[in-house]
Motif scaffolding. Structure first.
Motif, short mmCIF file in Angstrom:
data_model
loop_
_atom_site.label_atom_id
_atom_site.label_comp_id
_atom_site.label_asym_id
_atom_site.label_seq_id
_atom_site.Cartn_x
_atom_site.Cartn_y
_atom_site.Cartn_z
N MET A 193 -41.90 -56.74 -44.88
CA MET A 193 -41.80 -55.91 -46.09
C MET A 193 -43.19 -55.48 -46.56
O MET A 193 -43.40 -54.31 -46.90
CB MET A 193 -41.05 -56.68 -47.18
CG MET A 193 -39.60 -56.93 -46.85
SD MET A 193 -38.85 -58.12 -48.03
CE MET A 193 -37.31 -58.48 -47.19
N ARG A 194 -44.13 -56.40 -46.56
CA ARG A 194 -45.50 -56.04 -46.97
C ARG A 194 -46.14 -55.09 -45.96
O ARG A 194 -46.82 -54.13 -46.35
CB ARG A 194 -46.35 -57.30 -47.14
CG ARG A 194 -46.01 -58.07 -48.41
CD ARG A 194 -47.00 -59.20 -48.69
NE ARG A 194 -46.94 -60.25 -47.68
CZ ARG A 194 -46.05 -61.25 -47.67
NH1 ARG A 194 -45.16 -61.33 -48.62
NH2 ARG A 194 -46.08 -62.15 -46.71
N ARG A 195 -45.92 -55.32 -44.66
CA ARG A 195 -46.52 -54.45 -43.64
C ARG A 195 -46.03 -53.01 -43.75
O ARG A 195 -46.76 -52.09 -43.40
CB ARG A 195 -46.25 -54.99 -42.23
CG ARG A 195 -47.19 -56.10 -41.81
CD ARG A 195 -47.14 -56.38 -40.32
NE ARG A 195 -45.87 -56.88 -39.85
CZ ARG A 195 -45.49 -58.16 -39.87
NH1 ARG A 195 -46.29 -59.07 -40.36
NH2 ARG A 195 -44.31 -58.50 -39.40
N ILE A 196 -44.80 -52.80 -44.20
CA ILE A 196 -44.28 -51.44 -44.31
C ILE A 196 -44.58 -50.82 -45.68
O ILE A 196 -44.11 -49.72 -45.97
CB ILE A 196 -42.78 -51.34 -43.95
CG1 ILE A 196 -41.91 -52.10 -44.94
CG2 ILE A 196 -42.57 -51.82 -42.51
CD1 ILE A 196 -40.41 -51.90 -44.72
N GLY A 197 -45.37 -51.53 -46.49
CA GLY A 197 -45.82 -50.96 -47.75
C GLY A 197 -45.01 -51.33 -48.97
O GLY A 197 -45.26 -50.82 -50.07
N MET A 198 -44.05 -52.24 -48.83
CA MET A 198 -43.24 -52.65 -49.96
C MET A 198 -44.02 -53.64 -50.82
O MET A 198 -44.90 -54.34 -50.33
CB MET A 198 -41.92 -53.26 -49.49
CG MET A 198 -41.08 -52.32 -48.66
SD MET A 198 -39.46 -52.97 -48.24
CE MET A 198 -38.49 -52.18 -49.54
N THR A 199 -43.68 -53.67 -52.10
CA THR A 199 -44.33 -54.60 -53.02
C THR A 199 -43.28 -55.41 -53.77
O THR A 199 -42.14 -54.98 -53.94
CB THR A 199 -45.23 -53.87 -54.03
OG1 THR A 199 -44.45 -52.92 -54.76
CG2 THR A 199 -46.38 -53.16 -53.33
N ARG A 200 -43.70 -56.56 -54.22
CA ARG A 200 -42.82 -57.49 -54.94
C ARG A 200 -43.38 -57.75 -56.32
O ARG A 200 -44.57 -58.02 -56.47
CB ARG A 200 -42.73 -58.79 -54.16
CG ARG A 200 -42.00 -59.89 -54.87
CD ARG A 200 -42.01 -61.17 -54.04
NE ARG A 200 -41.61 -62.28 -54.88
CZ ARG A 200 -42.18 -63.46 -54.85
NH1 ARG A 200 -43.17 -63.71 -54.01
NH2 ARG A 200 -41.77 -64.40 -55.65
#
Length: 186
Positions: A142-149
């Motif tokens: 998720m982080r590698r594809i640019g998503m944020t939490r």
């Protein structure tokens, strides 16, 4: 139904030949670690029938993923509306790969293709991703594809029993954020 292609992968319609390796994945405790109970062959086959019906009804869903060079089925990736009863709404991205396909960048590659389809073809303003708080491998994708939490979005899955599958994290990416992430990583 659109077929998605990357350098190494084809995301395509399900075939009868996918049923056996899909069932093996769903009977693998490591693959199912963050998903719940193992599935029987009948349950696994029924899931594929639902995936195909969803594609027929709405034009997107869970694609079968194969390695282009070999034609080997390795799992699924796609988009699905968030289930009713969750504390948020939207469209969720997801993936599940056979253990033999882990650690090769396939999940990230498939997820980037799915994101592009969701934003560029479906025109979605935002795409979500959900996993258990203990599923660090999926969170890394998720982080590698640019998503944020935002930890304020974390929640207990109301459909999961008490235990390690209940605490969940929610990641997000908006269309504009995906474009900025893509430009930074060229």
């Amino acid at each position: 139904m659109a077929e998605l292609r990357t350098d190494r992968l084809a995301l395509r319609r399900w075939r009868d030949s996918d049923l056996e390796p899909w069932a093996a994945m769903n009977a693998d405790p490591e693959v199912r670690e963050h998903l719940g109970d193992l599935l029987t062959r009948d349950q696994s086959d029924a899931s594929v029938a639902r995936f195909q019906a969803d594609f027929d009804r709405r034009g997107y869903g869970w694609w079968a993923v194969e390695v282009r060079a070999t034609g080997r089925f390795i799992g699924f990736a796609g988009l699905d509306p968030v289930d009713d009863g969750m504390p948020f709404t939207g469209v969720e991205i997801g993936w599940r790969l056979a253990r033999s396909a882990w650690g090769q960048g396939y999940a990230t590659e498939a997820a980037l293709a799915v994101l592009a389809y969701g934003f560029d073809t479906l025109g979605l303003p935002e795409i979500l991703a959900v996993t258990t708080s203990a599923n660090h491998r999926s969170q890394a994708v998720m982080r590698r594809i640019g998503m944020t939490r935002d930890p304020a979005d974390d929640f207990d899955d109301p459909t999961a029993p008490e235990g390690p599958l209940r605490p969940n994290v929610l990641f997000r990416i908006a269309r504009g954020a995906r474009d900025r992430h893509s430009r930074r990583n060229r």
